[in-house]
Design a protein around this motif. Structure first.
Motif, mmCIF file in Angstrom:
data_model
loop_
_atom_site.group_PDB
_atom_site.id
_atom_site.type_symbol
_atom_site.label_atom_id
_atom_site.label_comp_id
_atom_site.label_asym_id
_atom_site.label_seq_id
_atom_site.Cartn_x
_atom_site.Cartn_y
_atom_site.Cartn_z
ATOM 1 N N GLY A 158 -155.605 28.777 14.160
ATOM 2 C CA GLY A 158 -156.789 29.449 13.623
ATOM 3 C C GLY A 158 -156.850 29.465 12.110
ATOM 4 N N LEU A 159 -155.733 29.102 11.475
ATOM 5 C CA LEU A 159 -155.683 28.943 10.023
ATOM 6 C C LEU A 159 -156.655 27.848 9.560
ATOM 7 C CD1 LEU A 159 -153.454 30.301 8.132
ATOM 8 C CD2 LEU A 159 -152.368 28.068 8.104
ATOM 9 N N PHE A 160 -156.804 26.827 10.383
ATOM 10 C CA PHE A 160 -157.784 25.786 10.077
ATOM 11 C C PHE A 160 -159.166 26.335 10.422
ATOM 12 C CE2 PHE A 160 -153.836 23.478 10.979
ATOM 13 C CZ PHE A 160 -153.733 22.693 9.833
ATOM 14 N N THR A 161 -160.076 26.249 9.449
ATOM 15 C CA THR A 161 -161.381 26.913 9.573
ATOM 16 C C THR A 161 -162.109 26.538 10.872
ATOM 17 O OG1 THR A 161 -161.437 26.632 7.191
ATOM 18 C CG2 THR A 161 -163.430 27.503 8.223
ATOM 19 N N ALA A 162 -162.153 25.243 11.177
ATOM 20 C CA ALA A 162 -162.905 24.790 12.351
ATOM 21 C C ALA A 162 -162.301 25.353 13.637
ATOM 22 C CB ALA A 162 -162.931 23.268 12.399
ATOM 23 N N VAL A 163 -160.984 25.423 13.682
ATOM 24 C CA VAL A 163 -160.299 25.945 14.871
ATOM 25 C C VAL A 163 -160.529 27.451 14.979
ATOM 26 C CG1 VAL A 163 -158.054 26.243 16.009
ATOM 27 C CG2 VAL A 163 -158.573 24.097 14.817
ATOM 28 N N GLY A 164 -160.430 28.149 13.844
ATOM 29 C CA GLY A 164 -160.679 29.597 13.822
ATOM 30 C C GLY A 164 -162.070 29.918 14.355
ATOM 31 N N LYS A 165 -163.063 29.138 13.901
ATOM 32 C CA LYS A 165 -164.446 29.342 14.351
ATOM 33 C C LYS A 165 -164.583 29.072 15.846
ATOM 34 C CE LYS A 165 -167.118 28.614 10.128
ATOM 35 N NZ LYS A 165 -167.630 27.537 9.261
ATOM 36 N N ALA A 166 -163.911 28.014 16.316
ATOM 37 C CA ALA A 166 -163.990 27.671 17.744
ATOM 38 C C ALA A 166 -163.361 28.765 18.605
ATOM 39 C CB ALA A 166 -163.311 26.330 18.003
ATOM 40 N N ILE A 167 -162.285 29.362 18.099
ATOM 41 C CA ILE A 167 -161.656 30.462 18.852
ATOM 42 C C ILE A 167 -162.608 31.661 18.882
ATOM 43 C CG2 ILE A 167 -159.731 32.104 18.948
ATOM 44 C CD1 ILE A 167 -157.978 29.869 17.651
ATOM 45 N N ASP A 168 -163.206 31.981 17.731
ATOM 46 C CA ASP A 168 -164.169 33.102 17.673
ATOM 47 C C ASP A 168 -165.317 32.898 18.653
ATOM 48 O OD1 ASP A 168 -162.763 34.421 15.710
ATOM 49 O OD2 ASP A 168 -163.909 33.551 14.052
ATOM 50 N N ALA A 169 -165.826 31.653 18.706
ATOM 51 C CA ALA A 169 -166.995 31.365 19.548
ATOM 52 C C ALA A 169 -166.600 31.036 20.986
ATOM 53 C CB ALA A 169 -167.771 30.195 18.940
ATOM 54 N N ARG A 170 -165.272 31.061 21.255
ATOM 55 C CA ARG A 170 -164.754 30.664 22.578
ATOM 56 C C ARG A 170 -165.358 29.311 22.987
ATOM 57 N NH1 ARG A 170 -161.995 34.556 21.096
ATOM 58 N NH2 ARG A 170 -161.393 36.337 22.402
ATOM 59 N N ASP A 171 -165.280 28.364 22.040
ATOM 60 C CA ASP A 171 -165.815 27.015 22.238
ATOM 61 C C ASP A 171 -164.754 26.138 22.923
ATOM 62 O OD1 ASP A 171 -166.754 24.411 22.018
ATOM 63 O OD2 ASP A 171 -167.355 24.595 19.914
ATOM 64 N N ASP A 199 -148.493 23.438 19.391
ATOM 65 C CA ASP A 199 -148.334 24.780 18.846
ATOM 66 C C ASP A 199 -149.697 25.467 18.933
ATOM 67 O OD1 ASP A 199 -146.334 26.503 17.177
ATOM 68 O OD2 ASP A 199 -148.169 26.600 15.991
ATOM 69 N N LEU A 200 -149.738 26.652 19.514
ATOM 70 C CA LEU A 200 -150.995 27.405 19.630
ATOM 71 C C LEU A 200 -150.885 28.682 18.808
ATOM 72 C CD1 LEU A 200 -151.833 27.216 23.467
ATOM 73 C CD2 LEU A 200 -152.372 25.563 21.663
ATOM 74 N N ASN A 201 -151.787 28.797 17.812
ATOM 75 C CA ASN A 201 -151.766 29.958 16.919
ATOM 76 C C ASN A 201 -153.210 30.400 16.717
ATOM 77 O OD1 ASN A 201 -151.726 31.586 14.529
ATOM 78 N ND2 ASN A 201 -149.774 30.656 13.925
ATOM 79 N N VAL A 202 -153.506 31.657 17.031
ATOM 80 C CA VAL A 202 -154.901 32.124 16.941
ATOM 81 C C VAL A 202 -155.301 32.452 15.502
ATOM 82 C CG1 VAL A 202 -155.059 32.920 19.327
ATOM 83 C CG2 VAL A 202 -154.260 34.509 17.544
ATOM 84 N N GLY A 203 -154.348 32.417 14.593
ATOM 85 C CA GLY A 203 -154.636 32.688 13.182
ATOM 86 C C GLY A 203 -154.400 34.147 12.855
ATOM 87 N N PRO A 204 -154.230 34.417 11.551
ATOM 88 C CA PRO A 204 -153.861 35.766 11.126
ATOM 89 C C PRO A 204 -155.067 36.708 11.098
ATOM 90 C CG PRO A 204 -154.043 34.322 9.218
ATOM 91 C CD PRO A 204 -154.349 33.483 10.419
ATOM 92 N N GLY A 205 -154.795 37.984 11.077
ATOM 93 C CA GLY A 205 -155.778 39.019 10.797
ATOM 94 C C GLY A 205 -156.944 39.092 11.776
ATOM 95 N N ARG A 206 -156.641 39.013 13.062
ATOM 96 C CA ARG A 206 -157.736 39.292 14.009
ATOM 97 C C ARG A 206 -157.367 40.503 14.855
ATOM 98 N NH1 ARG A 206 -160.117 35.517 16.987
ATOM 99 N NH2 ARG A 206 -159.895 33.630 15.773
ATOM 100 N N ASP A 207 -158.397 41.213 15.310
ATOM 101 C CA ASP A 207 -158.090 42.410 16.111
ATOM 102 C C ASP A 207 -158.110 42.104 17.610
ATOM 103 O OD1 ASP A 207 -160.862 42.144 16.221
ATOM 104 O OD2 ASP A 207 -161.190 43.776 14.769
ATOM 105 N N ASP A 208 -158.470 40.846 17.973
ATOM 106 C CA ASP A 208 -158.492 40.467 19.396
ATOM 107 C C ASP A 208 -157.359 39.492 19.714
ATOM 108 O OD1 ASP A 208 -159.370 38.216 18.046
ATOM 109 O OD2 ASP A 208 -160.859 37.675 19.561
ATOM 110 N N GLY A 209 -156.205 39.627 19.020
ATOM 111 C CA GLY A 209 -155.083 38.684 19.179
ATOM 112 C C GLY A 209 -154.716 38.366 20.620
ATOM 113 N N PRO A 210 -154.364 39.379 21.434
ATOM 114 C CA PRO A 210 -153.953 39.090 22.814
ATOM 115 C C PRO A 210 -155.049 38.391 23.623
ATOM 116 C CG PRO A 210 -153.253 41.296 22.190
ATOM 117 C CD PRO A 210 -154.134 40.802 21.079
ATOM 118 N N ALA A 211 -156.294 38.856 23.509
ATOM 119 C CA ALA A 211 -157.394 38.237 24.274
ATOM 120 C C ALA A 211 -157.640 36.804 23.796
ATOM 121 C CB ALA A 211 -158.671 39.060 24.130
ATOM 122 N N ALA A 212 -157.573 36.593 22.485
ATOM 123 C CA ALA A 212 -157.795 35.252 21.938
ATOM 124 C C ALA A 212 -156.690 34.298 22.385
ATOM 125 C CB ALA A 212 -157.865 35.320 20.410
#
Ligand code: THG
Length: 258
Positions: free
Chosen positions: A10-23, A43-56
Motif C-alpha cells: 500500500g506504500l505504492f500509491t496505485a496499490v494503496g488506492k486499489a486496496i481502498d477501493a477494493r479493486d 509480500d502483502l502489505n496494506v500500507g501504513p496508517g490505516r484504521d481498517d488494517g485487519p479488514a484490508a
C-alpha cells in the motif's frame, strides 16, 4: 534464492488506492504480473496508517489467493492485522515479521505454530536496530531459542539483519553483510536469511544500480531469500547469475534465457 515480490504494498500509491477501493481486478493482475516476472512468493502489505488494517489485509489475502497458490508473505507490524491475514490464508504462509521483543514473539510464534507458517525475524527490539553485527546476531539467537520453546525449529525461520538506506547510514551496508555471515554460524544447518533489498536505495538516485550491486554482495554472503522489485529486469539477471555462480543452477551458455 527465494524471490519475494515487494510490490503488493500500500506504500505504492496505485496499490494503496486499489486496496481502498477494493479493486480486485487491479490487485489480481498486479499479483500475476509479479509471478510472470519471476516472483516465487508475494509480500502483502496494506500500507501504513490505516484504521481498517485487519479488514484490508483479510481482503488482500483472499483477493490474491483467488488467482494464485504461491506462498504469501504477510507484512505488517500490527498483531491484529497479521492475525487477520494469517487466518484468511490457505496458501503457504510467511509471517513478516516478529522482532526480538518478547511481547511480539509471544503473540506471533503461537500464531505461526497454529497455522504452520514460516517466520521472518527482524534483528531489532524495543531499543531499535543495533548498529553492529554482533548485537544483531545476539538478537537472532534469542529469536531462534525462543521459537524453539514454541516448537518452531530454526528451519522455519528467516533471519533479517535489516538493510538500512545507504543515504542515511552508509556504514550499515557492510555491517549487514557481516551480520548475515554471523547468522549462518548460529546453527547447523545454517539458518536461512532474508532482506528487504530496496531499503538500501531509499531516497537515493540510481536505485536499480545500488539495489543490484548490493544484491550481488548479499548473494556472495549466502543470502537465502529477498523481498525485491521483480519488475526490475536487470536485478532479476543478477539473481539468475548469482544462482549460477553459487552452483544452484547448472551452467549453460544461454543461462539468462534458460
Ligand atoms: N524486511 C522485511 N520486510 C520488509 C522490509 C525489510 N518489508 C517492507 C520493505 N522492507 C521491503 N519492501 C519495500 C517496498 C517498497 C520500497 C522499499 C522496500 C520502496 N518504495 C518506494 C519508496 O519508498 O521510495 C515507493 C515509491 C512509490 O511510491 O512508487 O522503496 O527490510 N522483512
Amino acid at each position: 534464492m527465494l524471490v519475494i515480490s515487494e510490490r503488493i504494498n500500500g506504500l505504492f500509491t496505485a496499490v494503496g488506492k486499489a486496496i481502498d477501493a477494493r479493486d480486485s481486478k487491479f490487485i489480481q493482475e498486479h499479483a500475476l504480473k509479479q509471478i510472470e516476472c519471476g516472483a516465487h512468493a508475494l509480500d502483502l502489505n496494506v500500507g501504513p496508517g490505516r484504521d481498517d488494517g485487519p479488514a484490508a489485509m483479510d481482503w488482500l489475502v483472499r483477493t490474491v489467493q483467488d488467482v494464485t497458490d504461491v506462498p504469501l508473505c504477510i507484512d505488517t507490524p500490527g498483531i491484529k492485522t497479521m492475525t487477520a491475514g494469517v487466518k484468511a490464508c490457505r496458501n503457504k504462509i510467511i509471517i513478516n515479521s516478529t522482532t526480538a521483543e518478547m511481547k511480539r514473539m509471544q503473540a506471533l510464534f503461537p500464531l505461526a505454530r497454529e497455522h504452520d507458517a514460516d517466520v521472518i525475524c527482524l534483528t531489532m527490539d524495543e531499543r531499535g536496530i543495533p548498529n553492529d553485527a554482533e548485537s544483531r546476531a545476539e538478537m537472532a539467537m534469542l529469536m531462534m531459542t525462543t521459537a524453539m520453546e514454541y516448537d518452531i525449529m530454526p528451519d522455519r525461520l528467516l533471519l533479517d539483519p535489516l538493510v538500512m538506506p545507504i543515504k542515511a547510514a552508509q556504514d550499515q551496508a557492510v555491517k549487514v553483510i557481516k551480520a548475515m555471515l554471523l547468522f549462518q554460524t548460529l546453527n547447523d544447518p545454517a539458518p536461512r536469511t532474508v532482506v528487504g533489498l530496496s531499503n538500501v536505495s531509499n531516497g537515493a538516485k540510481e536505485r536499480s544500480l545500488i539495489n543490484r550491486t548490493y544484491l550481488g554482495m548479499l548473494i556472495g554472503a549466502g543470502l537465502s531469500a529477498g523481498i525485491v522489485d521483480v519488475q526490475d529486469a536487470d536485478l532479476m539477471e543478477v539473481i539468475k547469475t548469482g544462482e549460477l555462480l553459487r552452483a544452484e543452477k547448472l551452467y549453460c551458455d544461454d543461462f539468462l534465457r534458460a
